[in-house]
Scaffold this motif. Structure first.
Motif, PDB file in Angstrom:
ATOM      1  N   ASN A 155      91.657 -54.262 -83.454  1.00  0.00           N
ATOM      2  CA  ASN A 155      91.598 -53.017 -82.685  1.00  0.00           C
ATOM      3  C   ASN A 155      91.578 -51.765 -83.551  1.00  0.00           C
ATOM      4  O   ASN A 155      92.213 -50.755 -83.239  1.00  0.00           O
ATOM      5  N   CYS A 156      90.814 -51.819 -84.632  1.00  0.00           N
ATOM      6  CA  CYS A 156      90.647 -50.664 -85.509  1.00  0.00           C
ATOM      7  C   CYS A 156      89.170 -50.366 -85.769  1.00  0.00           C
ATOM      8  O   CYS A 156      88.807 -49.736 -86.768  1.00  0.00           O
ATOM      9  N   GLY A 157      88.296 -50.838 -84.864  1.00  0.00           N
ATOM     10  CA  GLY A 157      86.865 -50.590 -84.985  1.00  0.00           C
ATOM     11  C   GLY A 157      86.457 -49.276 -84.351  1.00  0.00           C
ATOM     12  O   GLY A 157      87.296 -48.438 -84.004  1.00  0.00           O
ATOM     13  N   PRO A 158      85.149 -49.052 -84.155  1.00  0.00           N
ATOM     14  CA  PRO A 158      84.667 -47.783 -83.605  1.00  0.00           C
ATOM     15  C   PRO A 158      85.338 -47.396 -82.288  1.00  0.00           C
ATOM     16  O   PRO A 158      85.748 -46.248 -82.114  1.00  0.00           O
ATOM     17  N   ARG A 159      85.469 -48.326 -81.364  1.00  0.00           N
ATOM     18  CA  ARG A 159      86.142 -48.013 -80.098  1.00  0.00           C
ATOM     19  C   ARG A 159      87.646 -48.259 -80.158  1.00  0.00           C
ATOM     20  O   ARG A 159      88.415 -47.607 -79.477  1.00  0.00           O
ATOM     21  N   GLY A 212      75.584 -49.070 -87.576  1.00  0.00           N
ATOM     22  CA  GLY A 212      75.885 -47.764 -88.149  1.00  0.00           C
ATOM     23  C   GLY A 212      76.835 -46.907 -87.349  1.00  0.00           C
ATOM     24  O   GLY A 212      77.160 -45.797 -87.753  1.00  0.00           O
ATOM     25  N   ALA A 213      77.283 -47.371 -86.182  1.00  0.00           N
ATOM     26  CA  ALA A 213      78.256 -46.651 -85.351  1.00  0.00           C
ATOM     27  C   ALA A 213      77.785 -45.254 -84.967  1.00  0.00           C
ATOM     28  O   ALA A 213      78.583 -44.329 -84.824  1.00  0.00           O
ATOM     29  N   ASP A 214      76.480 -45.091 -84.781  1.00  0.00           N
ATOM     30  CA  ASP A 214      75.941 -43.824 -84.269  1.00  0.00           C
ATOM     31  C   ASP A 214      76.001 -43.870 -82.747  1.00  0.00           C
ATOM     32  O   ASP A 214      76.318 -44.903 -82.144  1.00  0.00           O
ATOM     33  N   PHE A 215      75.673 -42.758 -82.098  1.00  0.00           N
ATOM     34  CA  PHE A 215      75.593 -42.748 -80.640  1.00  0.00           C
ATOM     35  C   PHE A 215      74.261 -43.332 -80.193  1.00  0.00           C
ATOM     36  O   PHE A 215      73.214 -43.076 -80.812  1.00  0.00           O
ATOM     37  N   ASP A 216      74.290 -44.070 -79.100  1.00  0.00           N
ATOM     38  CA  ASP A 216      73.081 -44.738 -78.637  1.00  0.00           C
ATOM     39  C   ASP A 216      71.986 -43.762 -78.209  1.00  0.00           C
ATOM     40  O   ASP A 216      70.806 -44.106 -78.232  1.00  0.00           O
ATOM     41  N   VAL A 227      79.281 -44.892 -78.531  1.00  0.00           N
ATOM     42  CA  VAL A 227      79.212 -45.332 -79.922  1.00  0.00           C
ATOM     43  C   VAL A 227      78.708 -46.770 -79.980  1.00  0.00           C
ATOM     44  O   VAL A 227      79.085 -47.623 -79.165  1.00  0.00           O
ATOM     45  N   GLU A 228      77.831 -47.022 -80.922  1.00  0.00           N
ATOM     46  CA  GLU A 228      77.332 -48.375 -81.165  1.00  0.00           C
ATOM     47  C   GLU A 228      78.246 -49.094 -82.161  1.00  0.00           C
ATOM     48  O   GLU A 228      79.133 -48.483 -82.755  1.00  0.00           O
ATOM     49  N   VAL A 284      77.269 -48.435 -95.971  1.00  0.00           N
ATOM     50  CA  VAL A 284      76.533 -49.291 -95.039  1.00  0.00           C
ATOM     51  C   VAL A 284      76.400 -48.589 -93.693  1.00  0.00           C
ATOM     52  O   VAL A 284      75.304 -48.487 -93.122  1.00  0.00           O
ATOM     53  N   LEU A 285      77.507 -48.080 -93.168  1.00  0.00           N
ATOM     54  CA  LEU A 285      77.487 -47.395 -91.878  1.00  0.00           C
ATOM     55  C   LEU A 285      76.600 -46.162 -91.907  1.00  0.00           C
ATOM     56  O   LEU A 285      75.786 -45.933 -91.005  1.00  0.00           O
ATOM     57  N   HIS A 286      76.753 -45.356 -92.950  1.00  0.00           N
ATOM     58  CA  HIS A 286      76.048 -44.076 -92.989  1.00  0.00           C
ATOM     59  C   HIS A 286      74.546 -44.247 -93.212  1.00  0.00           C
ATOM     60  O   HIS A 286      73.733 -43.550 -92.601  1.00  0.00           O
ATOM     61  N   VAL A 287      74.185 -45.165 -94.081  1.00  0.00           N
ATOM     62  CA  VAL A 287      72.758 -45.375 -94.354  1.00  0.00           C
ATOM     63  C   VAL A 287      72.068 -46.014 -93.150  1.00  0.00           C
ATOM     64  O   VAL A 287      70.931 -45.657 -92.806  1.00  0.00           O
ATOM     65  N   LEU A 288      72.738 -46.952 -92.483  1.00  0.00           N
ATOM     66  CA  LEU A 288      72.157 -47.532 -91.264  1.00  0.00           C
ATOM     67  C   LEU A 288      71.959 -46.458 -90.197  1.00  0.00           C
ATOM     68  O   LEU A 288      70.922 -46.429 -89.514  1.00  0.00           O
ATOM     69  N   ALA A 289      72.945 -45.585 -90.024  1.00  0.00           N
ATOM     70  CA  ALA A 289      72.826 -44.522 -89.029  1.00  0.00           C
ATOM     71  C   ALA A 289      71.699 -43.565 -89.384  1.00  0.00           C
ATOM     72  O   ALA A 289      70.926 -43.145 -88.511  1.00  0.00           O
ATOM     73  N   LEU A 290      71.578 -43.221 -90.658  1.00  0.00           N
ATOM     74  CA  LEU A 290      70.508 -42.316 -91.087  1.00  0.00           C
ATOM     75  C   LEU A 290      69.140 -42.949 -90.858  1.00  0.00           C
ATOM     76  O   LEU A 290      68.202 -42.278 -90.397  1.00  0.00           O
ATOM     77  N   ALA A 291      69.015 -44.227 -91.166  1.00  0.00           N
ATOM     78  CA  ALA A 291      67.738 -44.913 -90.927  1.00  0.00           C
ATOM     79  C   ALA A 291      67.374 -44.875 -89.452  1.00  0.00           C
ATOM     80  O   ALA A 291      66.201 -44.698 -89.092  1.00  0.00           O
TER      81      ALA A 291
END
Length: 580
Positions: A443-447, A561-565, A555-556, A281-288
């Motif tokens: 407290n185990c998310g992207p940030r 997708g937790a990519d950089f904005d 990081v979003e 889910v994360l990787h495909v959203l980021a790629l899109a």
């Protein structure tokens, strides 16, 4: 000696470096000639970068140097000029705090490597979890003709006559140790059986999932995903990929031509059919996001909800990737989707043709591995996307790996403020917890971690395991390995570290999980929730400097997708100015 570029449909990028007799051209050409290349290699033939994620500290990719030689052979055969380029390799099993933190750094490094160097096309040589999405993200950002070839999965593991799935067996056996079902010596004996050949995880973990996503998206040759890493046919696939990229450059077939909305919808449905990792889910959203396709969490739920999980593979099922390959591999699954009206058959692939033309004749050689729909592991597979006052921006759960009896559950929260708190308290015999409770990890998310580690599949308390309980509802803003299993709610967004509702859950609160209803609810009043959120303050300051600070600031959320904005969209491959 004069320099006359060979005939080609258009001027190639590499000719900006090598095509001419100027001082700059001679500078670039002459230096590369110290490797022993004859002059006519610079005559205008395409320069193909083999972007290799080989590293001795990325063991899943440890055999990629051998595969690179096969890719080179194919490129030479097709009239190209291969150059092997080492790129950032984030290993899931060695990088700390987590490889996910470095996916975006790897993608950024690959993008700049592709843009700044004289390559006309790229072979993305990948394997371990984050290398596949990071290289595809970088290629999408430059839009240089690119094709994926993966290292392939390990051979089956065997221990005392039973299949041992990499990752999956690790989670199972570690729980058996705590439950007193297995000794430490037996665990150590099983260790070698888990990884007995080169390659990635042999379960449907994230590496095999992303290899499948690359194939379903059309970015890899048909059949690439399942061939074992040590099988001779994996080397054949590498050589054929080398041949194909040269023609792709000639045809100017780019990622933007392949990574369309239809391609992403095919990949989402494929993920449901194979019981793929929630990490997809994360990787495909980021790629899109890199190619400007508007894809959201709701698309994952809408498109995958009615897809039956027909691949009988660990962690959802019984078999491993070796059997999947022998049964016919991903083409069989894609054919099933097409026959069910769940595949955009006209989607373009790196072959230059339609995806349906690649898979319409695929044969299933083992219907206990690739199941008929009436025997599907889960009739409604895919990724379940949950919303509610505990997850306003969404959370995900993998139904095929969950316990059916827990898909609707109401229980008392037992809260762990972070992973250290969990480790310190989980084995305490006085911990007030039983199998009806809901384990909550913050407290185990992207940030929060930072980087969003694979700790969401929290091990159960030993005192519960000793009573024969093997699953409980677990909720966090973390990820979990694609090799893991259980009724685990992940990627809860907004995450706790930015003040999402997860941050204010207290032990003793009642939580309702309703997967069929797609609902995740903290059973307190809206007034109480808002009062808690207003009183919340972040306990940890942001990192002071370095990449960790860049990650924290840009990081979003997991929901996108937790990519950089600042990395959204395609920035193209315009040749940088020459400084010489």
């Amino acid at each position: 000696m004069s320099f006359e570029p060979a005939e080609w449909p258009r001027r190639l990028r590499s000719q900006e470096w090598y095509g001419g007799v100027s001082r700059d051209n001679i500078y670039h050409r002459g230096w590369l000639k110290n490797q022993g290349y004859p002059h006519d290699l610079f005559d205008g033939r395409p320069v193909i970068g083999i972007l290799n994620t080989w590293s001795e500290l990325t063991p899943c990719n440890g055999h990629l140097r051998e595969l690179a030689e096969k890719v080179k052979a194919g490129i030479w055969e097709a009239g190209g000029f291969p150059v092997e380029v080492p790129v950032f390799s984030a290993s899931e099993n060695t990088f700390r705090p987590t490889a996910m933190m470095y996916r975006n750094l790897a993608a950024m490094a690959v993008e700049e490597t592709m843009r700044a160097q004289p390559i006309d096309g790229a072979v993305l040589l990948v394997g371990c979890d984050k290398t596949t999405p990071s290289l595809m993200m970088g290629a999408a950002s430059t839009d240089i003709p690119s094709i994926v070839v993966t290292g392939g999965p390990m051979l089956n593991g065997w221990f005392r006559g039973e299949r041992v799935g990499s990752g999956t067996a690790l989670w199972q056996m570690s729980e058996d140790i705590k439950a007193g079902k297995m000794t430490q010596d037996e665990f150590l004996e099983a260790e070698q059986a888990m990884s007995r050949s080169s390659g990635t995880c042999n379960t449907m973990g994230t590496a095999s999932t992303m290899a499948s996503m690359a194939e379903a998206l059309g970015m890899a040759l048909s059949g690439n995903a399942a061939i074992p890493g040590v099988d001779a046919r994996r080397r054949v696939m590498a050589q054929l990929t080398g041949r194909r990229i040269v023609q792709m450059v000639k045809d100017d077939l780019k990622p933007s031509d392949i990574l369309t909305r239809d391609a992403f919808e095919n990949a989402i449905r494929c993920n449901g059919a194979i019981g793929g990792s929630t990490n997809a889910v994360l990787h495909v959203l980021a790629l899109a996001g890199r190619v400007g396709v508007d894809l959201s969490l709701s698309d994952w739920d809408r498109l995958g909800r009615d897809v039956p999980t027909i691949l009988n593979l660990m962690p959802s099922g019984k078999y491993l990737m070796e059997e999947f390959f022998y049964a016919g591999g991903l083409p069989v699954v894609l054919r099933r989707l097409g026959e069910a009206g769940m595949l955009h058959k006209d989607a373009l692939t790196v072959s230059g043709g339609r995806i349906w033309d690649e898979v319409s004749d695929a044969v299933n050689w083992n219907d206990d591995v690739i199941l008929p729909v009436e025997r599907a592991l889960t009739a409604s597979g895919g990724i379940a996307v949950l919303h509610g006052n505990l997850a306003p921006s969404g959370a995900v759960l993998k139904p095929s790996a969950a316990s059916p009896e827990l898909m609707r559950h109401r229980g008392r929260a037992v809260v762990f403020e972070d992973i250290d708190d969990y480790k310190a308290r989980i084995a305490d015999e006085d911990l007030d917890i039983d199998e009806t409770c809901v384990m909550v990890l913050k407290n185990c998310g992207p940030r929060g971690y930072p980087g969003m580690s694979e700790v969401g599949n929290m091990g159960l308390p030993p005192k519960v395991l000793r009573r024969g309980i093997t699953d409980m509802v677990r909720i966090s803003d973390a990820r979990m390995s694609g090799t893991a299993y259980g009724t685990v709610v992940l990627h809860t967004a907004p995450e706790a570290a930015v003040g999402g509702p997860l941050a204010v859950v207290r032990s003793g609160d009642m939580i309702e999980l309703d997967v069929p209803g797609r609902r995740l609810h903290l059973d307190i009043t809206e007034t109480e929730l808002q009062d808690r959120l207003k009183a919340w303050t972040r306990s940890e300051p942001p990192p002071a400097s370095g990449y960790a600070r860049l990650f924290h600031d840009h990081v979003e959320g997991a929901e996108s997708g937790a990519d950089f904005d600042f990395l959204k969209g395609c920035r193209g491959n315009e040749v940088p100015k020459d400084s010489h």
